[in-house]
Design a protein around this motif. Structure first.
Motif, PDB file in Angstrom:
ATOM      1  N   LYS A   1       0.831  -1.209   0.000  1.00 25.28           N
ATOM      2  CA  LYS A   1       0.000   0.000   0.000  1.00 25.28           C
ATOM      3  C   LYS A   1       0.865   1.259   0.000  1.00 25.28           C
ATOM      4  N   LYS A   2       1.924   1.253   0.787  1.00 19.81           N
ATOM      5  CA  LYS A   2       2.828   2.406   0.830  1.00 19.81           C
ATOM      6  C   LYS A   2       3.480   2.628  -0.528  1.00 19.81           C
ATOM      7  N   GLN A   3       3.936   1.550  -1.158  1.00 20.40           N
ATOM      8  CA  GLN A   3       4.558   1.656  -2.481  1.00 20.40           C
ATOM      9  C   GLN A   3       3.566   2.215  -3.495  1.00 20.40           C
ATOM     10  N   GLN A   4       2.338   1.710  -3.474  1.00 20.68           N
ATOM     11  CA  GLN A   4       1.313   2.181  -4.399  1.00 20.68           C
ATOM     12  C   GLN A   4       0.997   3.653  -4.163  1.00 20.68           C
ATOM     13  N   ASP A   5       0.978   4.070  -2.900  1.00 21.79           N
ATOM     14  CA  ASP A   5       0.703   5.463  -2.561  1.00 21.79           C
ATOM     15  C   ASP A   5       1.776   6.379  -3.144  1.00 21.79           C
ATOM     16  N   VAL A   6       3.038   6.014  -2.961  1.00 20.51           N
ATOM     17  CA  VAL A   6       4.145   6.834  -3.477  1.00 20.51           C
ATOM     18  C   VAL A   6       4.093   6.909  -4.996  1.00 20.51           C
ATOM     19  N   VAL A   7       4.017   5.763  -5.652  1.00 18.87           N
ATOM     20  CA  VAL A   7       4.033   5.713  -7.112  1.00 18.87           C
ATOM     21  C   VAL A   7       2.806   6.432  -7.688  1.00 18.87           C
ATOM     22  N   GLY A   8       1.640   6.190  -7.112  1.00 22.73           N
ATOM     23  CA  GLY A   8       0.419   6.840  -7.594  1.00 22.73           C
ATOM     24  C   GLY A   8       0.474   8.344  -7.446  1.00 22.73           C
ATOM     25  N   PHE A   9       1.020   8.817  -6.333  1.00 26.32           N
ATOM     26  CA  PHE A   9       1.114  10.262  -6.105  1.00 26.32           C
ATOM     27  C   PHE A   9       2.091  10.904  -7.083  1.00 26.32           C
ATOM     28  N   LEU A  10       3.227  10.260  -7.328  1.00 23.64           N
ATOM     29  CA  LEU A  10       4.198  10.800  -8.284  1.00 23.64           C
ATOM     30  C   LEU A  10       3.603  10.845  -9.689  1.00 23.64           C
ATOM     31  N   GLU A  11       2.848   9.817 -10.041  1.00 24.78           N
ATOM     32  CA  GLU A  11       2.197   9.810 -11.358  1.00 24.78           C
ATOM     33  C   GLU A  11       1.163  10.923 -11.461  1.00 24.78           C
ATOM     34  N   ALA A  12       0.389  11.133 -10.401  1.00 25.25           N
ATOM     35  CA  ALA A  12      -0.625  12.194 -10.402  1.00 25.25           C
ATOM     36  C   ALA A  12       0.010  13.569 -10.568  1.00 25.25           C
ATOM     37  N   LEU A  13       1.192  13.757  -9.985  1.00 29.69           N
ATOM     38  CA  LEU A  13       1.908  15.039 -10.107  1.00 29.69           C
ATOM     39  C   LEU A  13       2.710  15.141 -11.399  1.00 29.69           C
ATOM     40  N   LYS A  14       2.729  14.057 -12.165  1.00 33.34           N
ATOM     41  CA  LYS A  14       3.510  13.987 -13.411  1.00 33.34           C
ATOM     42  C   LYS A  14       5.004  14.195 -13.155  1.00 33.34           C
ATOM     43  N   VAL A  15       5.484  13.605 -12.053  1.00 34.08           N
ATOM     44  CA  VAL A  15       6.907  13.644 -11.716  1.00 34.08           C
ATOM     45  C   VAL A  15       7.575  12.455 -12.395  1.00 34.08           C
ATOM     46  N   ASP A  16       8.650  12.716 -13.129  1.00 31.35           N
ATOM     47  CA  ASP A  16       9.400  11.623 -13.748  1.00 31.35           C
ATOM     48  C   ASP A  16      10.115  10.839 -12.658  1.00 31.35           C
ATOM     49  N   TYR A  17       9.941   9.528 -12.677  1.00 30.56           N
ATOM     50  CA  TYR A  17      10.595   8.691 -11.685  1.00 30.56           C
ATOM     51  C   TYR A  17      10.906   7.335 -12.306  1.00 30.56           C
ATOM     52  N   THR A  18      11.800   6.620 -11.650  1.00 30.09           N
ATOM     53  CA  THR A  18      12.133   5.258 -12.037  1.00 30.09           C
ATOM     54  C   THR A  18      11.847   4.372 -10.841  1.00 30.09           C
ATOM     55  N   GLN A  19      11.128   3.294 -11.098  1.00 31.60           N
ATOM     56  CA  GLN A  19      10.832   2.341 -10.042  1.00 31.60           C
ATOM     57  C   GLN A  19      11.853   1.213 -10.134  1.00 31.60           C
ATOM     58  N   LEU A  20      12.561   0.976  -9.043  1.00 28.92           N
ATOM     59  CA  LEU A  20      13.601  -0.046  -9.012  1.00 28.92           C
ATOM     60  C   LEU A  20      13.201  -1.143  -8.032  1.00 28.92           C
ATOM     61  N   ASP A  21      13.147  -2.365  -8.532  1.00 30.95           N
ATOM     62  CA  ASP A  21      12.690  -3.499  -7.733  1.00 30.95           C
ATOM     63  C   ASP A  21      13.858  -4.107  -6.960  1.00 30.95           C
ATOM     64  N   ILE A  22      13.691  -4.215  -5.648  1.00 28.99           N
ATOM     65  CA  ILE A  22      14.750  -4.822  -4.835  1.00 28.99           C
ATOM     66  C   ILE A  22      14.511  -6.311  -4.620  1.00 28.99           C
ATOM     67  N   ALA A  23      13.318  -6.799  -4.971  1.00 32.77           N
ATOM     68  CA  ALA A  23      13.017  -8.217  -4.781  1.00 32.77           C
ATOM     69  C   ALA A  23      13.652  -9.074  -5.877  1.00 32.77           C
ATOM     70  N   CYS A  24      13.706  -8.542  -7.083  1.00 27.34           N
ATOM     71  CA  CYS A  24      14.216  -9.310  -8.226  1.00 27.34           C
ATOM     72  C   CYS A  24      15.631  -8.918  -8.635  1.00 27.34           C
ATOM     73  N   ASN A  25      16.164  -7.861  -8.027  1.00 25.77           N
ATOM     74  CA  ASN A  25      17.462  -7.368  -8.464  1.00 25.77           C
ATOM     75  C   ASN A  25      18.348  -7.114  -7.239  1.00 25.77           C
ATOM     76  N   GLU A  26      19.326  -7.977  -7.061  1.00 23.16           N
ATOM     77  CA  GLU A  26      20.227  -7.886  -5.897  1.00 23.16           C
ATOM     78  C   GLU A  26      21.034  -6.584  -5.904  1.00 23.16           C
ATOM     79  N   GLU A  27      21.418  -6.105  -7.098  1.00 25.06           N
ATOM     80  CA  GLU A  27      22.182  -4.850  -7.179  1.00 25.06           C
ATOM     81  C   GLU A  27      21.357  -3.682  -6.642  1.00 25.06           C
ATOM     82  N   ASN A  28      20.063  -3.635  -7.016  1.00 24.25           N
ATOM     83  CA  ASN A  28      19.186  -2.572  -6.508  1.00 24.25           C
ATOM     84  C   ASN A  28      19.066  -2.651  -4.996  1.00 24.25           C
ATOM     85  N   ARG A  29      18.902  -3.864  -4.477  1.00 27.63           N
ATOM     86  CA  ARG A  29      18.755  -4.050  -3.028  1.00 27.63           C
ATOM     87  C   ARG A  29      20.003  -3.566  -2.301  1.00 27.63           C
TER      88      ARG A  29
END
Length: 119
Positions: free
Chosen positions: A18-46
């Motif tokens: 829910k927290k992740q969805q809140d952040v991503v949804g709010f950034l999209e609503a504001l039209k802020v350019d962002y990159t979502q990086l997954d830490i579950a599937c990518n050890e380097e990101n983690r």
């Protein structure tokens, strides 16, 4: 400048999802350019996320949980600080971005600049 949001695609915690969805949804609503990086599937990101969250911002467990937000290499904060900035209407300052034209923050900064020029 790129806003980076570190998330976990396969989190078992509904609170984290829910927290992740809140952040991503709010950034999209504001039209802020962002990159979502997954830490579950990518050890380097983690590893990058864990190493770059400042020590004084890490939880007592020592392992920061997603979502964690960065502006390029600069740490912005976690969900709680994001939420506080959202409530205070200071999300652009939180993200280290210039306020959009016509926002309440933009004219105040212009007025400050004009006052300094007058002196």
């Amino acid at each position: 400048m790129v806003i980076k949001v570190f998330t976990a695609s396969s989190s078992g915690s509904t609170a984290i999802k829910k927290k992740q969805q809140d952040v991503v949804g709010f950034l999209e609503a504001l039209k802020v350019d962002y990159t979502q990086l997954d830490i579950a599937c990518n050890e380097e990101n983690r590893m990058w996320m864990r190493q770059n969250v400042p020590a004084d911002k890490k939880p007592t467990s020592g392992i920061p949980l997603p979502p964690q937000i960065f502006n390029d290499e600069d740490y912005c904060g976690d969900y709680e600080t994001f939420f506080d900035a959202k409530e205070d209407n200071s999300i652009h300052a939180f993200l280290g971005l210039a306020p959009p034209p016509g926002s309440k923050q933009a004219p105040a900064e212009e007025e400050e600049g004009q006052e300094e020029e007058a002196e």
